[in-house]
Scaffold this motif. Structure first.
Motif, mmCIF file in Angstrom:
data_model
loop_
_atom_site.group_PDB
_atom_site.id
_atom_site.type_symbol
_atom_site.label_atom_id
_atom_site.label_comp_id
_atom_site.label_asym_id
_atom_site.label_seq_id
_atom_site.Cartn_x
_atom_site.Cartn_y
_atom_site.Cartn_z
ATOM 1 N N LEU A 15 0.848 -1.192 0.000
ATOM 2 C CA LEU A 15 0.000 0.000 0.000
ATOM 3 C C LEU A 15 0.885 1.244 0.000
ATOM 4 O O LEU A 15 1.663 1.466 0.929
ATOM 5 C CB LEU A 15 -0.908 0.002 1.227
ATOM 6 C CG LEU A 15 -1.853 -1.203 1.350
ATOM 7 C CD1 LEU A 15 -2.589 -1.177 2.684
ATOM 8 C CD2 LEU A 15 -2.852 -1.225 0.196
ATOM 9 N N LEU A 16 0.787 2.033 -1.061
ATOM 10 C CA LEU A 16 1.581 3.257 -1.172
ATOM 11 C C LEU A 16 0.665 4.478 -1.098
ATOM 12 O O LEU A 16 -0.148 4.695 -1.997
ATOM 13 C CB LEU A 16 2.350 3.297 -2.500
ATOM 14 C CG LEU A 16 3.518 2.338 -2.705
ATOM 15 C CD1 LEU A 16 4.250 2.692 -3.990
ATOM 16 C CD2 LEU A 16 4.479 2.353 -1.532
ATOM 17 N N PRO A 17 0.775 5.293 -0.062
ATOM 18 C CA PRO A 17 -0.037 6.513 0.008
ATOM 19 C C PRO A 17 0.539 7.595 -0.902
ATOM 20 O O PRO A 17 1.715 7.951 -0.801
ATOM 21 C CB PRO A 17 0.075 6.913 1.487
ATOM 22 C CG PRO A 17 1.382 6.336 1.941
ATOM 23 C CD PRO A 17 1.618 5.099 1.127
ATOM 24 N N LEU A 49 -1.953 2.191 -5.165
ATOM 25 C CA LEU A 49 -1.702 3.607 -4.924
ATOM 26 C C LEU A 49 -2.930 4.229 -4.265
ATOM 27 O O LEU A 49 -3.983 4.380 -4.901
ATOM 28 C CB LEU A 49 -1.389 4.323 -6.244
ATOM 29 C CG LEU A 49 -0.259 3.727 -7.081
ATOM 30 C CD1 LEU A 49 -0.071 4.535 -8.366
ATOM 31 C CD2 LEU A 49 1.048 3.651 -6.296
ATOM 32 N N LEU A 50 -2.796 4.564 -2.988
ATOM 33 C CA LEU A 50 -3.902 5.154 -2.238
ATOM 34 C C LEU A 50 -3.889 6.660 -2.480
ATOM 35 O O LEU A 50 -3.022 7.377 -1.983
ATOM 36 C CB LEU A 50 -3.754 4.847 -0.751
ATOM 37 C CG LEU A 50 -3.689 3.357 -0.379
ATOM 38 C CD1 LEU A 50 -3.391 3.178 1.099
ATOM 39 C CD2 LEU A 50 -4.984 2.657 -0.753
ATOM 40 N N SER A 51 -4.841 7.143 -3.275
ATOM 41 C CA SER A 51 -4.797 8.544 -3.679
ATOM 42 C C SER A 51 -6.140 8.975 -4.248
ATOM 43 O O SER A 51 -6.889 8.167 -4.783
ATOM 44 C CB SER A 51 -3.714 8.743 -4.741
ATOM 45 O OG SER A 51 -3.661 10.074 -5.176
ATOM 46 N N SER A 52 -6.411 10.266 -4.138
ATOM 47 C CA SER A 52 -7.585 10.846 -4.798
ATOM 48 C C SER A 52 -7.208 11.451 -6.142
ATOM 49 O O SER A 52 -8.070 11.936 -6.876
ATOM 50 C CB SER A 52 -8.211 11.926 -3.908
ATOM 51 O OG SER A 52 -7.275 12.976 -3.686
ATOM 52 N N GLN A 100 -6.187 3.691 -6.810
ATOM 53 C CA GLN A 100 -7.463 3.908 -6.126
ATOM 54 C C GLN A 100 -8.213 5.044 -6.812
ATOM 55 O O GLN A 100 -7.627 6.045 -7.217
ATOM 56 C CB GLN A 100 -7.221 4.272 -4.658
ATOM 57 C CG GLN A 100 -8.504 4.521 -3.872
ATOM 58 C CD GLN A 100 -8.232 5.122 -2.502
ATOM 59 O OE1 GLN A 100 -7.123 5.548 -2.221
ATOM 60 N NE2 GLN A 100 -9.235 5.154 -1.656
ATOM 61 N N GLY A 101 -9.529 4.879 -6.954
ATOM 62 C CA GLY A 101 -10.351 5.953 -7.497
ATOM 63 C C GLY A 101 -10.547 5.909 -8.986
ATOM 64 O O GLY A 101 -11.486 6.513 -9.508
ATOM 65 N N LEU A 102 -9.678 5.192 -9.725
ATOM 66 C CA LEU A 102 -9.830 5.105 -11.169
ATOM 67 C C LEU A 102 -11.053 4.239 -11.484
ATOM 68 O O LEU A 102 -11.119 3.077 -11.132
ATOM 69 C CB LEU A 102 -8.575 4.498 -11.790
ATOM 70 C CG LEU A 102 -8.506 4.430 -13.315
ATOM 71 C CD1 LEU A 102 -8.773 5.785 -13.938
ATOM 72 C CD2 LEU A 102 -7.160 3.897 -13.765
ATOM 73 N N GLY A 103 -12.044 4.854 -12.128
ATOM 74 C CA GLY A 103 -13.307 4.170 -12.358
ATOM 75 C C GLY A 103 -14.368 4.546 -11.345
ATOM 76 O O GLY A 103 -15.488 4.030 -11.382
ATOM 77 N N GLU A 136 -6.552 5.723 7.039
ATOM 78 C CA GLU A 136 -7.638 4.736 7.025
ATOM 79 C C GLU A 136 -7.691 4.068 5.663
ATOM 80 O O GLU A 136 -7.650 4.728 4.621
ATOM 81 C CB GLU A 136 -8.971 5.428 7.321
ATOM 82 C CG GLU A 136 -10.134 4.475 7.456
ATOM 83 C CD GLU A 136 -11.424 5.198 7.829
ATOM 84 O OE1 GLU A 136 -12.491 4.567 7.735
ATOM 85 O OE2 GLU A 136 -11.352 6.386 8.189
ATOM 86 N N LEU A 137 -7.778 2.753 5.668
ATOM 87 C CA LEU A 137 -7.814 2.020 4.409
ATOM 88 C C LEU A 137 -9.192 2.114 3.781
ATOM 89 O O LEU A 137 -10.211 2.156 4.479
ATOM 90 C CB LEU A 137 -7.453 0.556 4.637
ATOM 91 C CG LEU A 137 -6.033 0.290 5.117
ATOM 92 C CD1 LEU A 137 -5.816 -1.201 5.319
ATOM 93 C CD2 LEU A 137 -5.016 0.841 4.136
#
Length: 345
Positions: A15-17, A49-52, A100-103, A136-137
């Motif tokens: 998990l990469l923030p 990739l944990l990201s907005s 994360q967030g793609l889609g 937070e995951l």
């Protein structure tokens, strides 16, 4: 901090923030963690990739305007993982970098369907988190394994030199659409590797409605080196489908066999953009000429930069390491052939 495993596990999740552009612009700060996770995973490493930043525009970055930034980040993350694995002799090591967030939210929910528990053979044996990361995951992640380990992490300071040349390109004077409704790309996609995955992920990022992937028909590949180890078309299409679904399950896609350089771009008026590698630029020029001759709309062309085409001066110290990485189907087939030959001796 629990001691790290003494021997590699088969599958794991790192998990990469990446909460801000700072992290996206400085992938080098993740290298120690990527190296450790790659060394301690023998078969398949998933990097999430944990990201907005990767949410559909306007919530996330406009991928067309930040093409160079995103592909450079992806290339260095994939490259470091593959470089470490290849040094260990693990040429068939699999790496997937997922955003994360793609889609959108539905994409995040659907992405991990069927991947729950490691004991069922569908999940990860170990999850790696970075030191100091207590974020937070996302609830969309499946049940994670109980074996969780912390990897060393030292955030790097942001310097003005970190900003790539495309950072300010999306100006009012020369606006680009954030994405294009229908995007096409093509290739052999034999033994799908990190180079293919970067190409596909970038194409997925700039496609808002549909992705068309042209896959070379078996007959086009008979003269390739070590063609006896080519994967059949049916398997290549299956593996492509799995990867596209992993990256963006919300995207409509079509995977078609092609018998020439054009494929669907020869006749489809609905395609707006084309994604190329340096090796396929000539094919892109042929497609542009063909569409002009047949009164079809021109395509906006995106190109994936290939490290092997850059000089040592352009690469710098970081890039020289990347040049060691062999992202090539031919290289993989050569390796398989050498292993088969050594068994016969």
């Amino acid at each position: 901090m629990a001691p790290l495993p003494t021997s590699p596990v088969s599958t794991s999740l790192l998990l990469l923030p990446v909460p801000t552009l700072h992290q996206l612009l400085t992938p080098q700060q993740f290298y120690p963690s990527i190296r450790q996770a790659s060394l301690l995973t023998s078969s398949h490493l998933t990097i999430y990739l944990l990201s907005s930043l990767f949410q559909p525009p306007p919530l996330g970055l406009p991928p067309s305007a930040h093409w160079e930034t995103i592909q450079t980040f992806l290339g260095k993350v994939y490259g470091e993982a593959v470089r470490v694995a290849q040094k260990e002799g693990r040429v068939l090591f699999e790496v997937d970098v997922v955003m994360q967030g793609l889609g959108g939210e539905k994409g995040d929910e659907r992405r991990w369907e069927g991947r729950n528990e490691a004991e069922e053979g569908k999940g990860w044996e170990v999850v790696w988190r970075l030191e100091g990361d207590d974020s937070e995951l996302p609830s969309s992640l499946p049940t994670l394994p109980s074996s969780s380990f912390v990897l060393p992490y030292s955030p790097s300071p942001l310097s003005s030199s970190s900003f790539p040349t495309d950072f300010y390109k999306n100006s009012p004077k020369s606006p680009l659409p954030a994405t294009y409704p229908v995007v096409a790309l093509g290739g052999s996609f034999d033994h799908i590797h990190a180079g293919h995955k970067i190409l596909l992920t970038m194409a997925i990022l700039v496609a808002s409605r549909k992705l068309i992937v042209g896959v070379s028909d078996d007959a086009l590949l008979v003269h390739k080196a070590h063609s006896e180890y080519l994967q059949p078309l049916s398997l290549r299409k299956q593996l492509l489908s799995s990867f596209v679904n992993l990256i963006n399950p919300s995207l409509e896609y079509e995977i078609v066999a092609i018998k020439d350089v054009y494929g669907p771009t020869a006749t489809d008026p609905d395609i707006q953009a084309l994604v190329l590698s340096q090796e396929t630029v000539a094919g892109g020029e042929a497609i542009a000429k063909h569409r002009k001759e047949h009164a079809l709309s021109s395509l906006h062309t995106f190109i994936i930069s290939v490290i092997s085409h850059m000089t040592d001066e352009e690469l710098g110290d970081d890039g020289k390491k990347m040049k060691e990485v062999k992202m090539s189907s031919t290289f993989i087939r050569e390796w398989i052939a050498s292993k088969a030959a050594s068994k016969q001796d």
